[in-house]
Design a protein around this motif. Sequence first.
Motif, PDB file in Angstrom:
ATOM      1  N   VAL A 109       0.835  -1.203   0.000  1.00 26.71           N
ATOM      2  CA  VAL A 109       0.000   0.000   0.000  1.00 26.71           C
ATOM      3  C   VAL A 109       0.869   1.252   0.000  1.00 26.71           C
ATOM      4  N   ASP A 110       1.906   1.282   0.847  1.00 27.79           N
ATOM      5  CA  ASP A 110       2.774   2.466   0.882  1.00 27.79           C
ATOM      6  C   ASP A 110       3.505   2.646  -0.435  1.00 27.79           C
ATOM      7  N   ASP A 111       3.898   1.527  -1.061  1.00 26.54           N
ATOM      8  CA  ASP A 111       4.553   1.623  -2.370  1.00 26.54           C
ATOM      9  C   ASP A 111       3.587   2.182  -3.412  1.00 26.54           C
ATOM     10  N   ALA A 112       2.334   1.724  -3.372  1.00 24.01           N
ATOM     11  CA  ALA A 112       1.330   2.228  -4.322  1.00 24.01           C
ATOM     12  C   ALA A 112       1.111   3.725  -4.134  1.00 24.01           C
ATOM     13  N   ILE A 113       1.079   4.166  -2.879  1.00 20.46           N
ATOM     14  CA  ILE A 113       0.898   5.599  -2.613  1.00 20.46           C
ATOM     15  C   ILE A 113       2.093   6.377  -3.147  1.00 20.46           C
ATOM     16  N   MET A 114       3.297   5.884  -2.888  1.00 19.24           N
ATOM     17  CA  MET A 114       4.503   6.573  -3.371  1.00 19.24           C
ATOM     18  C   MET A 114       4.545   6.584  -4.896  1.00 19.24           C
ATOM     19  N   ILE A 115       4.187   5.462  -5.504  1.00 15.64           N
ATOM     20  CA  ILE A 115       4.167   5.419  -6.975  1.00 15.64           C
ATOM     21  C   ILE A 115       3.159   6.438  -7.488  1.00 15.64           C
ATOM     22  N   GLU A 116       1.992   6.514  -6.855  1.00  9.48           N
ATOM     23  CA  GLU A 116       0.973   7.474  -7.281  1.00  9.48           C
ATOM     24  C   GLU A 116       1.494   8.906  -7.173  1.00  9.48           C
ATOM     25  N   LEU A 117       2.207   9.216  -6.098  1.00 11.58           N
ATOM     26  CA  LEU A 117       2.783  10.552  -5.959  1.00 11.58           C
ATOM     27  C   LEU A 117       3.795  10.829  -7.067  1.00 11.58           C
ATOM     28  N   VAL A 118       4.626   9.837  -7.372  1.00  9.92           N
ATOM     29  CA  VAL A 118       5.606   9.982  -8.450  1.00  9.92           C
ATOM     30  C   VAL A 118       4.887  10.195  -9.781  1.00  9.92           C
ATOM     31  N   ILE A 119       3.863   9.396 -10.027  1.00 12.49           N
ATOM     32  CA  ILE A 119       3.113   9.497 -11.280  1.00 12.49           C
ATOM     33  C   ILE A 119       2.460  10.870 -11.404  1.00 12.49           C
ATOM     34  N   GLN A 120       1.875  11.363 -10.313  1.00  8.08           N
ATOM     35  CA  GLN A 120       1.254  12.691 -10.350  1.00  8.08           C
ATOM     36  C   GLN A 120       2.287  13.768 -10.647  1.00  8.08           C
ATOM     37  N   ASP A 121       3.439  13.676  -9.998  1.00  4.16           N
ATOM     38  CA  ASP A 121       4.483  14.678 -10.205  1.00  4.16           C
ATOM     39  C   ASP A 121       5.062  14.620 -11.614  1.00  4.16           C
ATOM     40  N   LEU A 122       5.110  13.426 -12.184  1.00  9.58           N
ATOM     41  CA  LEU A 122       5.785  13.248 -13.471  1.00  9.58           C
ATOM     42  C   LEU A 122       4.826  12.794 -14.572  1.00  9.58           C
ATOM     43  N   SER A 123       3.542  13.100 -14.413  1.00  5.87           N
ATOM     44  CA  SER A 123       2.550  12.611 -15.375  1.00  5.87           C
ATOM     45  C   SER A 123       2.808  13.105 -16.793  1.00  5.87           C
ATOM     46  N   GLN A 124       3.278  14.340 -16.934  1.00  8.32           N
ATOM     47  CA  GLN A 124       3.540  14.846 -18.284  1.00  8.32           C
ATOM     48  C   GLN A 124       4.716  14.114 -18.924  1.00  8.32           C
ATOM     49  N   ASP A 125       5.733  13.814 -18.130  1.00  7.93           N
ATOM     50  CA  ASP A 125       6.865  13.041 -18.650  1.00  7.93           C
ATOM     51  C   ASP A 125       6.402  11.651 -19.069  1.00  7.93           C
ATOM     52  N   LEU A 126       5.583  11.048 -18.232  1.00  7.07           N
ATOM     53  CA  LEU A 126       5.070   9.708 -18.507  1.00  7.07           C
ATOM     54  C   LEU A 126       4.215   9.706 -19.772  1.00  7.07           C
ATOM     55  N   ASP A 127       3.328  10.678 -19.901  1.00  2.00           N
ATOM     56  CA  ASP A 127       2.471  10.781 -21.088  1.00  2.00           C
ATOM     57  C   ASP A 127       3.306  11.002 -22.353  1.00  2.00           C
ATOM     58  N   ALA A 128       4.268  11.890 -22.279  1.00  2.00           N
ATOM     59  CA  ALA A 128       5.109  12.175 -23.447  1.00  2.00           C
ATOM     60  C   ALA A 128       5.878  10.933 -23.871  1.00  2.00           C
ATOM     61  N   TYR A 129       6.459  10.227 -22.911  1.00  2.00           N
ATOM     62  CA  TYR A 129       7.228   9.027 -23.258  1.00  2.00           C
ATOM     63  C   TYR A 129       6.319   7.939 -23.839  1.00  2.00           C
ATOM     64  N   THR A 130       5.117   7.802 -23.290  1.00  2.00           N
ATOM     65  CA  THR A 130       4.170   6.812 -23.821  1.00  2.00           C
ATOM     66  C   THR A 130       3.791   7.160 -25.258  1.00  2.00           C
ATOM     67  N   GLN A 131       3.548   8.448 -25.528  1.00  2.00           N
ATOM     68  CA  GLN A 131       3.246   8.880 -26.893  1.00  2.00           C
ATOM     69  C   GLN A 131       4.427   8.611 -27.823  1.00  2.00           C
ATOM     70  N   PHE A 132       5.639   8.877 -27.334  1.00  2.00           N
ATOM     71  CA  PHE A 132       6.837   8.614 -28.121  1.00  2.00           C
ATOM     72  C   PHE A 132       6.941   7.128 -28.468  1.00  2.00           C
ATOM     73  N   CYS A 133       6.707   6.265 -27.492  1.00  2.00           N
ATOM     74  CA  CYS A 133       6.794   4.817 -27.733  1.00  2.00           C
ATOM     75  C   CYS A 133       5.765   4.369 -28.769  1.00  2.00           C
ATOM     76  N   ASN A 134       4.555   4.932 -28.692  1.00  2.00           N
ATOM     77  CA  ASN A 134       3.531   4.604 -29.689  1.00  2.00           C
ATOM     78  C   ASN A 134       3.961   5.078 -31.075  1.00  2.00           C
ATOM     79  N   PHE A 135       4.489   6.302 -31.149  1.00  2.00           N
ATOM     80  CA  PHE A 135       4.977   6.851 -32.412  1.00  2.00           C
ATOM     81  C   PHE A 135       6.090   5.966 -32.972  1.00  2.00           C
ATOM     82  N   ARG A 136       7.035   5.576 -32.122  1.00  2.00           N
ATOM     83  CA  ARG A 136       8.149   4.739 -32.557  1.00  2.00           C
ATOM     84  C   ARG A 136       7.652   3.399 -33.085  1.00  2.00           C
TER      85      ARG A 136
END
Length: 175
Positions: A109-136
Amino acid sequence: MSIEISFELSDADLEHFRALMKVASDKASEYSPKEVLEKARAVCGEMESASLPDFVRTRLNSLETLINALEDPEWQMPESEKAEILTSLAYFSEPHDLIPDNIPGLGYVDDAIMIELVIQDLSQDLDAYTQFCNFRSIEEKRRGSEANVNRESWLSGKRTELRSNMRRRRRLFSR
């Protein structure tokens, strides 16, 4: 039969988790970027082999995507972005969790919370990289192995797409 349990973390709760992240980040500054990545990958491996609840597994996938973005030479991530992600991964390089991982159903549970915080902080990076992978993936299917797709070619494609959308909107509004 599934059951839904939800809870809300207050600002004070979030501050507590961010403070834990800061402590882990400070400790992890003793490690090289390579060691932080290795430790984060090891945690992901342990979590993958564990019987994880779905709410953790979905967040784990996002964490792995961030790690992949750091290691992808074609993504050409700027050093400032790498440092930000490495700082966020620091919590996962420390072996001591708030809740021991071996407690069934609750250990992550604590790991999930920490991952969620990381994802929220870096959501734009995550979205951009996911779009890049789809494009590639699309470009490699279209052009084969000589596609030579990197961050610049993806950004160029995004600029072209943006200009095309702007022209289309102008035509629609001028009618």
